[in-house]
Design an enzyme around this catalytic site. Structure first.
Site, PDB file in Angstrom:
ATOM      1  N   GLY A  14       1.064  -1.234   0.180  1.00  0.00           N
ATOM      2  CA  GLY A  14      -0.111  -0.107   0.271  1.00  0.00           C
ATOM      3  C   GLY A  14       0.862   0.625   0.026  1.00  0.00           C
ATOM      4  O   GLY A  14       0.121   2.338   0.747  1.00  0.00           O
ATOM      5  N   ASN A  16       1.501   2.828  -2.831  1.00  0.00           N
ATOM      6  CA  ASN A  16       1.011   3.962  -3.642  1.00  0.00           C
ATOM      7  C   ASN A  16      -0.434   4.291  -2.754  1.00  0.00           C
ATOM      8  O   ASN A  16      -0.738   5.277  -2.704  1.00  0.00           O
ATOM      9  CB  ASN A  16       0.548   3.034  -5.087  1.00  0.00           C
ATOM     10  CG  ASN A  16       1.569   3.568  -5.474  1.00  0.00           C
ATOM     11  OD1 ASN A  16       1.954   4.058  -6.399  1.00  0.00           O
ATOM     12  ND2 ASN A  16       2.346   2.433  -5.844  1.00  0.00           N
ATOM     13  N   MET A  92      -3.458  -7.595  -6.607  1.00  0.00           N
ATOM     14  CA  MET A  92      -3.652  -7.956  -7.592  1.00  0.00           C
ATOM     15  C   MET A  92      -4.623  -9.822  -8.361  1.00  0.00           C
ATOM     16  O   MET A  92      -4.134 -10.280  -8.112  1.00  0.00           O
ATOM     17  CB  MET A  92      -2.000  -8.855  -6.661  1.00  0.00           C
ATOM     18  CG  MET A  92      -1.356  -7.810  -6.169  1.00  0.00           C
ATOM     19  SD  MET A  92      -0.281  -7.379  -7.963  1.00  0.00           S
ATOM     20  CE  MET A  92       0.377  -9.111  -8.260  1.00  0.00           C
ATOM     21  N   ARG A  93      -6.175  -9.169  -8.579  1.00  0.00           N
ATOM     22  CA  ARG A  93      -7.006  -9.511  -8.879  1.00  0.00           C
ATOM     23  C   ARG A  93      -7.134  -9.054 -10.358  1.00  0.00           C
ATOM     24  O   ARG A  93      -7.571  -7.664 -10.443  1.00  0.00           O
ATOM     25  CB  ARG A  93      -8.302 -10.178  -7.901  1.00  0.00           C
ATOM     26  CG  ARG A  93      -7.794 -10.446  -6.067  1.00  0.00           C
ATOM     27  CD  ARG A  93      -7.506 -11.623  -6.237  1.00  0.00           C
ATOM     28  NE  ARG A  93      -8.510 -12.914  -7.170  1.00  0.00           N
ATOM     29  CZ  ARG A  93      -7.939 -14.225  -6.824  1.00  0.00           C
ATOM     30  NH1 ARG A  93      -6.728 -14.435  -6.827  1.00  0.00           N
ATOM     31  NH2 ARG A  93      -8.415 -15.023  -7.826  1.00  0.00           N
ATOM     32  N   ILE A  94      -7.766  -9.918 -11.150  1.00  0.00           N
ATOM     33  CA  ILE A  94      -7.687  -9.415 -12.773  1.00  0.00           C
ATOM     34  C   ILE A  94      -9.344  -9.291 -12.258  1.00  0.00           C
ATOM     35  O   ILE A  94     -10.510 -10.336 -11.631  1.00  0.00           O
ATOM     36  CB  ILE A  94      -8.104 -11.021 -13.297  1.00  0.00           C
ATOM     37  CG1 ILE A  94      -6.477 -11.507 -13.923  1.00  0.00           C
ATOM     38  CG2 ILE A  94      -8.959  -9.993 -15.241  1.00  0.00           C
ATOM     39  CD1 ILE A  94      -6.119 -11.508 -14.584  1.00  0.00           C
ATOM     40  N   LEU A  95     -10.000  -8.052 -13.339  1.00  0.00           N
ATOM     41  CA  LEU A  95     -11.407  -7.800 -12.985  1.00  0.00           C
ATOM     42  C   LEU A  95     -12.417  -8.471 -13.291  1.00  0.00           C
ATOM     43  O   LEU A  95     -11.765  -8.072 -14.516  1.00  0.00           O
ATOM     44  CB  LEU A  95     -11.008  -6.522 -12.717  1.00  0.00           C
ATOM     45  CG  LEU A  95     -10.874  -5.651 -10.593  1.00  0.00           C
ATOM     46  CD1 LEU A  95     -10.435  -3.891 -11.119  1.00  0.00           C
ATOM     47  CD2 LEU A  95     -11.796  -6.205  -9.912  1.00  0.00           C
ATOM     48  N   HIS A 111       1.111   0.969 -13.469  1.00  0.00           N
ATOM     49  CA  HIS A 111       1.376  -0.341 -14.302  1.00  0.00           C
ATOM     50  C   HIS A 111       2.797  -0.610 -13.969  1.00  0.00           C
ATOM     51  O   HIS A 111       3.433   0.560 -14.763  1.00  0.00           O
ATOM     52  CB  HIS A 111       0.779  -1.296 -15.131  1.00  0.00           C
ATOM     53  CG  HIS A 111       1.639  -2.276 -15.546  1.00  0.00           C
ATOM     54  ND1 HIS A 111       1.204  -3.847 -15.071  1.00  0.00           N
ATOM     55  CD2 HIS A 111       2.447  -2.854 -16.346  1.00  0.00           C
ATOM     56  CE1 HIS A 111       1.123  -4.356 -15.377  1.00  0.00           C
ATOM     57  NE2 HIS A 111       2.630  -4.051 -15.813  1.00  0.00           N
TER      58      HIS A 111
HETATM   59  C1  GRF Z   1       2.983  -1.093  -7.397  1.00  0.00           C
HETATM   60  O1  GRF Z   1       4.557  -1.297  -8.057  1.00  0.00           O
HETATM   61  C2  GRF Z   1       2.198  -1.466  -8.460  1.00  0.00           C
HETATM   62  O2  GRF Z   1       2.855  -0.533 -10.044  1.00  0.00           O
HETATM   63  C3  GRF Z   1       1.784  -2.320  -9.884  1.00  0.00           C
HETATM   64  O3  GRF Z   1       1.945  -2.769  -7.934  1.00  0.00           O
HETATM   65  C4  GRF Z   1       2.723  -2.474  -6.723  1.00  0.00           C
HETATM   66  C5  GRF Z   1       1.920  -2.112  -5.209  1.00  0.00           C
HETATM   67  O4  GRF Z   1       2.558  -1.626  -4.567  1.00  0.00           O
HETATM   68  N1  GRF Z   1       0.433  -2.284  -9.528  1.00  0.00           N
HETATM   69  P1  GRF Z   1       1.826  -1.195  -3.451  1.00  0.00           P
HETATM   70  O5  GRF Z   1       1.448  -2.115  -2.937  1.00  0.00           O
HETATM   71  O6  GRF Z   1       1.196   0.209  -3.680  1.00  0.00           O
HETATM   72  O7  GRF Z   1       3.458  -0.405  -2.349  1.00  0.00           O
END
Ligand code: GRF
Length: 217
Positions: A14, A16, A92-95, A111
């Site tokens: 998390g 981001n 990390m799940r495909i929607l 991404h």
């Molecule tokens: C990020 O590197 C993003 O690009 C990818 O998953 C990662 C998530 O990292 N989709 P975080 O959970 O935000 O630290």
């Protein structure tokens, strides 16, 4: 002006999510996080949301018979929380197509590659194996095809001699963390639209101020 209410979907650490939390806490930021959903009870991002006093729901995909049922449960919670826009942040799940259509032009994903190169998983390992000289990240609207959809912004980093998956990922994440809150602000201000599957910025957006090109690292 009313703030844009975000739903943020996570599966992991998390970081981001954290930069979005921090941005939303700054004066005048035009968005707020209405709900965080994690499909994993162990996701580090849950504590980040709780620390910020943001409602969190853990909805495990394992509790549902199929993708649609899981997505429906998330959709119900998002709507109940008043979310108007969805940010995928390491989800990390495909929607399902149905869920994606419901949030058409109202859902973005970050991404860790320069799309359309390196869709899918293990982007950094594949980039290193190919010997590419530049890597980066892409923020894009979500469409049913994996890691597809109108590209909103990208940030480029160099691949340095001796890089490992970890060092390259860390360099890219620095850029992810700049890009996500910057672009969500513009979206909330109504300055990002999709026209013919291409993203168009409002005329008053100073593109020179955006982290869109190769930054100095
Ligand atoms: C990020 O590197 C993003 O690009 C990818 O998953 C990662 C998530 O990292 N989709 P975080 O959970 O935000 O630290």
């Amino acid at each position: 002006m009313a703030k844009l209410k975000l739903g943020v979907l996570i599966s992991g650490s998390g970081t981001n999510l954290q930069v979005l939390i921090d941005a939303c806490a700054t004066a005048g930021y035009p968005a707020e996080i209405a709900l965080v959903i994690s499909n994993k009870a162990t996701a580090g991002g849950i504590a980040r949301a709780e620390a910020a006093g943001i409602p969190v729901k853990v909805i495990s995909h394992k509790d549902f018979d199929g993708r649609e049922a899981f997505d429906d449960a998330m959709h119900t919670e998002l709507v109940a929380a008043g979310a108007e826009f969805v940010c995928l942040a390491g989800f990390m799940r495909i929607l399902s197509d149905h869920f994606i259509e419901r949030w058409h032009d109202r859902m973005v994903n970050i991404h860790p590659s320069l799309l359309p190169s390196y869709k899918g998983l293990n982007t950094h390992a594949r980039a290193l194996a190919d010997g590419v000289r530049f890597a980066g990240c892409t923020l894009h609207f979500v469409r049913p095809a994996l890691d597809d959809g109108p590209i909103i912004a990208q940030a480029v980093v160099p691949v340095l001699q001796g890089d490992t998956v970890e060092t390259l990922a860390a360099r890219i994440q620095v850029q992810e963390h700049k890009l996500y809150p910057t672009i969500v602000r513009l979206i909330a201000e109504g300055k990002v639209t999709v026209d013919g599957e291409k993203v168009v910025y409002g005329a008053d957006v100073d593109l020179g101020q955006l982290p869109l090109s190769s930054p100095a690292v």
